[in-house]
Design an enzyme around this catalytic site. Structure first.
Site, short mmCIF file in Angstrom:
data_model
loop_
_atom_site.label_atom_id
_atom_site.label_comp_id
_atom_site.label_asym_id
_atom_site.label_seq_id
_atom_site.Cartn_x
_atom_site.Cartn_y
_atom_site.Cartn_z
N TYR A 16 2.41 4.25 2.93
CA TYR A 16 1.29 5.20 3.78
C TYR A 16 0.56 4.20 5.66
CZ TYR A 16 0.60 6.28 -1.09
OH TYR A 16 1.36 7.13 -2.11
N VAL A 91 6.36 -3.59 5.76
CA VAL A 91 6.69 -3.41 4.71
C VAL A 91 5.76 -4.02 3.94
CG1 VAL A 91 8.87 -4.11 5.62
CG2 VAL A 91 7.62 -6.21 5.07
N SER A 132 2.23 -5.14 8.95
CA SER A 132 1.51 -5.32 7.31
C SER A 132 0.71 -6.32 7.08
CB SER A 132 3.06 -6.13 6.20
OG SER A 132 3.65 -5.45 6.66
N GLU A 167 -7.10 5.10 3.68
CA GLU A 167 -6.51 6.22 3.22
C GLU A 167 -7.15 7.82 2.90
OE1 GLU A 167 -3.43 4.86 -0.46
OE2 GLU A 167 -2.81 3.57 0.74
N CYS A 278 -4.98 -2.80 -0.47
CA CYS A 278 -5.93 -3.90 0.60
C CYS A 278 -7.10 -4.29 -0.50
CB CYS A 278 -5.48 -2.99 1.21
SG CYS A 278 -4.65 -2.38 2.17
C1 UDX Z 1 -9.34 -0.53 2.72
C2 UDX Z 1 -10.18 -0.74 4.40
O1 UDX Z 1 -11.13 0.41 4.07
C3 UDX Z 1 -8.74 -0.23 5.45
O2 UDX Z 1 -9.82 -0.76 6.96
C4 UDX Z 1 -8.08 -0.99 5.22
O3 UDX Z 1 -6.81 -0.77 6.74
C5 UDX Z 1 -7.09 -0.63 3.64
O4 UDX Z 1 -8.20 -1.21 2.99
P1 UDX Z 1 -8.57 2.09 1.13
O5 UDX Z 1 -7.98 0.93 0.47
O6 UDX Z 1 -7.30 2.68 2.06
O7 UDX Z 1 -8.98 0.89 2.81
O8 UDX Z 1 -9.85 2.78 0.67
P2 UDX Z 1 -11.04 3.17 1.67
O9 UDX Z 1 -11.93 3.58 1.31
O10 UDX Z 1 -11.12 1.48 2.08
O11 UDX Z 1 -11.40 1.92 -0.72
C6 UDX Z 1 -11.50 1.18 -1.11
C7 UDX Z 1 -12.25 1.33 -2.18
O12 UDX Z 1 -13.48 1.25 -2.70
C8 UDX Z 1 -11.77 2.57 -3.09
O13 UDX Z 1 -11.38 2.54 -4.94
C9 UDX Z 1 -12.96 3.30 -2.88
O14 UDX Z 1 -13.46 4.28 -4.54
C10 UDX Z 1 -13.92 1.77 -3.15
N1 UDX Z 1 -15.12 2.56 -2.66
C11 UDX Z 1 -15.24 2.68 -1.29
C12 UDX Z 1 -16.74 2.19 -2.93
O15 UDX Z 1 -16.33 2.11 -4.44
N2 UDX Z 1 -17.54 2.52 -2.88
C13 UDX Z 1 -18.15 2.71 -1.91
O16 UDX Z 1 -19.26 2.86 -0.86
C14 UDX Z 1 -16.33 3.10 -0.60
P1 ADP Z 2 1.82 -0.10 2.93
O1 ADP Z 2 1.00 0.64 2.21
O2 ADP Z 2 1.43 -1.85 3.81
O3 ADP Z 2 2.88 1.01 3.73
P2 ADP Z 2 4.52 0.78 0.89
O4 ADP Z 2 4.32 0.02 -0.13
O5 ADP Z 2 3.55 2.50 1.14
O6 ADP Z 2 3.10 -0.49 1.79
O7 ADP Z 2 6.11 0.25 1.53
C1 ADP Z 2 6.13 -0.33 2.69
C2 ADP Z 2 7.56 -0.24 2.59
O8 ADP Z 2 8.73 -1.14 3.24
C3 ADP Z 2 8.87 0.85 1.52
O9 ADP Z 2 9.15 2.33 1.68
C4 ADP Z 2 9.80 -0.44 1.21
O10 ADP Z 2 11.35 0.32 0.94
C5 ADP Z 2 10.21 -1.08 3.36
N1 ADP Z 2 10.76 -1.88 3.31
C6 ADP Z 2 10.78 -3.30 2.45
N2 ADP Z 2 11.74 -4.06 2.97
C7 ADP Z 2 12.51 -3.05 4.04
C8 ADP Z 2 12.86 -3.37 4.82
N3 ADP Z 2 13.33 -5.26 4.77
N4 ADP Z 2 13.25 -2.53 6.01
C9 ADP Z 2 12.69 -1.79 6.07
N5 ADP Z 2 12.30 -1.02 5.12
C10 ADP Z 2 11.77 -2.02 4.45
#
Ligand code: UDX
Ligand code: ADP
Length: 464
Positions: A16, A91, A132, A167, A278
């Site tokens: 992602y 990763v 990461s 996301e 996260c």
């Molecule tokens: C988060 C951080 O925002 C981003 O900067 C970091 O790189 C990765 O983690 P993400 O987890 O993709 O991003 O989505 P985010 O919009 O932050 O939402 C996280 C969770 O909090 C979701 O379940 C969302 O529904 C919830 N949320 C968010 C609430 O419940 N209330 C809010 O006001 C905002």
């Molecule tokens: P994020 O949300 O942080 O992007 P994901 O779990 O979606 O995390 O993606 C991590 C990716 O890293 C997976 O697709 C996994 O197969 C890949 N990965 C893990 N170890 C290695 C490696 N040594 N070399 C290349 N890719 C890897």
């Protein structure tokens, strides 16, 4: 690499973060060759196909515009590393599920494996960039592994460049980031590496938004940013409980406090709790780090953010069971949404998992609808924690639209704030449901006043 200019980029990890981030770099830097390499053959095949492995608004056209031109997806990890001047490591860093730090510390095995393969394959000078999210001081460990394992004359500079995209809004976030953070070493080589990465982002990000710090500040800032965001959600969710007791409306309170420019309006939407890959992981990681560094008070403070998040989910299920005459055994319950937020097909740590499992423990029959999540993923996510395959086979079904989920249900439970839920024909849904027809809105997404008019029994978080 000519001088200190980067010409070829590789990213390990096509997830992602890695996929969308590299697509944006390729789109904004047509003079650079960008290759995303992953061990997962199916994932790479999907990145090379018409149906990308992740659902993210606006991503498809960006990928289509650059794929095959200066963006490539491959499983040839060695080849991609060998050709690259700069290597992003993106990763996964899941929470450890074994041994020391189980359930709290970050599992760094994928990071270490990536560092070892980079050391094995590299020649010449390489810039290694941690994308990461990792515990503070991981760059030091990565550098040690690289230097201890190289068999050639390779030299490495390790940088930290955490990704802040969310996301669902990844493309906007990547196109116009609040800031780009780059941490690096203080030596001449460290500074040159930082400048080389700054030059990549400067192709589209205004220079004043590109922040450079030392390595440890950059690594820690990512954890702290997520901890602060999660803390705001737990803070407003804790107040949602007080609103329900007092007759205050949590949205009115959030609006009133958010107008204070010192507080600001964002991340104050009460919900069934935060999910995603996260927030929980990074909070656990932060708590573990604080404990490891002998700071139990700090650890306890941040752990409370997680406890409130768990409590909010169980409180919501408690409300459902109590409202439905203290039993949901055998009752059909329609579930609207399973992703951890709208506009993504990601279910990692989705609050829907805990809510659905608890409803299954109460022996409800779940009829689940989500517009983007693959039914197999829903099945896999619910399995475990006392939910056996036999329970899922008898008590869970996946529906292809919200009306099917509502049909002959005692209750409708909204768990993700998909836009399409705002415009449902609630009159039709009322007719389809058993009476009394209950609605439990965990996202404040359904038209509450409209619902009451139709005769629903409505519960919305934080509304007395
Ligand atoms: C988060 C951080 O925002 C981003 O900067 C970091 O790189 C990765 O983690 P993400 O987890 O993709 O991003 O989505 P985010 O919009 O932050 O939402 C996280 C969770 O909090 C979701 O379940 C969302 O529904 C919830 N949320 C968010 C609430 O419940 N209330 C809010 O006001 C905002
Ligand atoms: P994020 O949300 O942080 O992007 P994901 O779990 O979606 O995390 O993606 C991590 C990716 O890293 C997976 O697709 C996994 O197969 C890949 N990965 C893990 N170890 C290695 C490696 N040594 N070399 C290349 N890719 C890897």
């Amino acid at each position: 690499m000519s001088g200190r200019q980067v010409e070829t980029i590789c990213c390990l990890g096509a997830g992602y973060v890695g996929g969308p981030t590299m697509a944006m770099i390729a789109a904004k830097c047509p003079h650079l060759q960008v290759t995303v390499a992953d061990l997962n053959i199916q994932r790479i095949a999907a990145w090379n196909s018409a149906i990308l492995p992740i659902y993210e608004p606006g991503l498809d056209p960006v990928v289509a515009g650059v794929r095959g031109r200066n963006l490539h997806f491959t499983t040839d990890i060695h080849g991609a590393i060998a050709a690259a001047d700069l290597i992003f490591v993106s990763v996964g860093t899941p929470t450890k599920s074994y041994g020391i730090g189980t359930g709290r510390a970050a599992d760094l095995r994928y990071i270490e494996a990536a560092a070892r393969v980079i050391a094995e394959v590299s020649e010449g000078h390489k810039i290694i960039v941690e994308k990461s999210t990792i515990p503070v001081r991981t760059a030091g460990a990565v550098r040690t592994i690289l230097e201890a394992n190289t068999t050639s004359n390779a030299t490495f500079e390790v940088l930290s460049n955490p990704e802040f995209l969310a996301e669902g809004t990844a493309i906007q976030d990547l196109e116009s980031p609040d800031r780009i953070l780059i941490g690096g070493g203080n030596t001449a080589a460290g500074k040159a590496a930082v400048e080389a990465l700054v030059a990549v982002y400067a192709n589209w990000v205004p220079r004043e938004r590109i922040l450079t710090t030392n390595l440890w500040s950059s690594e820690l800032s990512k954890l702290v940013a997520n901890a602060f965001l999660a803390q705001r959600i737990s803070s407003i969710n804790s107040i949602s409980a007080l609103c329900e007791k007092t007759g205050a409306d949590v949205d009115e309170v959030a609006h009133a406090i958010g107008m204070d420019s010192r507080i600001g309006p964002r991340f104050l939407k009460s919900s069934i709790g935060f999910g995603g890959s996260c927030f929980q992981k990074d909070l656990l990681n932060l708590v573990y780090l604080c404990e490891s560094f002998g700071l139990p008070e700090v650890a306890k403070y941040w752990n409370q953010v997680l406890r409130i998040n768990d409590w909010q989910k169980s409180r919501f299920v408690g409300k459902i069971v109590r409202a439905m005459f203290n039993t949901i055994n055998g009752k059909r319950i329609g579930i609207l949404g399973f992703a951890f937020k709208k506009d993504t097909n990601d279910t990692r740590e989705s609050p829907a998992i805990r809510v659905c499992r608890d409803l299954l423990h109460e022996r409800a029959h779940l009829a689940i609808y989500d517009p983007q999540v693959d039914p197999n993923i829903i099945y896999q996510e619910l399995l475990g924690d006392g939910v056996a395959p036999t329970i899922l086979e008898s008590n869970m079904e996946i529906c292809s639209d919200p009306y099917a989920a509502a049909n002959k249900s005692h209750a409708l439970v909204a768990l993700t704030e998909w836009d399409e839920f705002q415009t449902l024909d609630m009159g039709r849904i009322y007719e389809l449901m058993l009476k009394p027809a209950f609605v439990f809105d965990g996202r404040d997404i359904l038209p509450a006043e409209d619902l009451k008019g139709h005769g629903f029994e409505v519960f919305t978080i934080g509304k007395g």
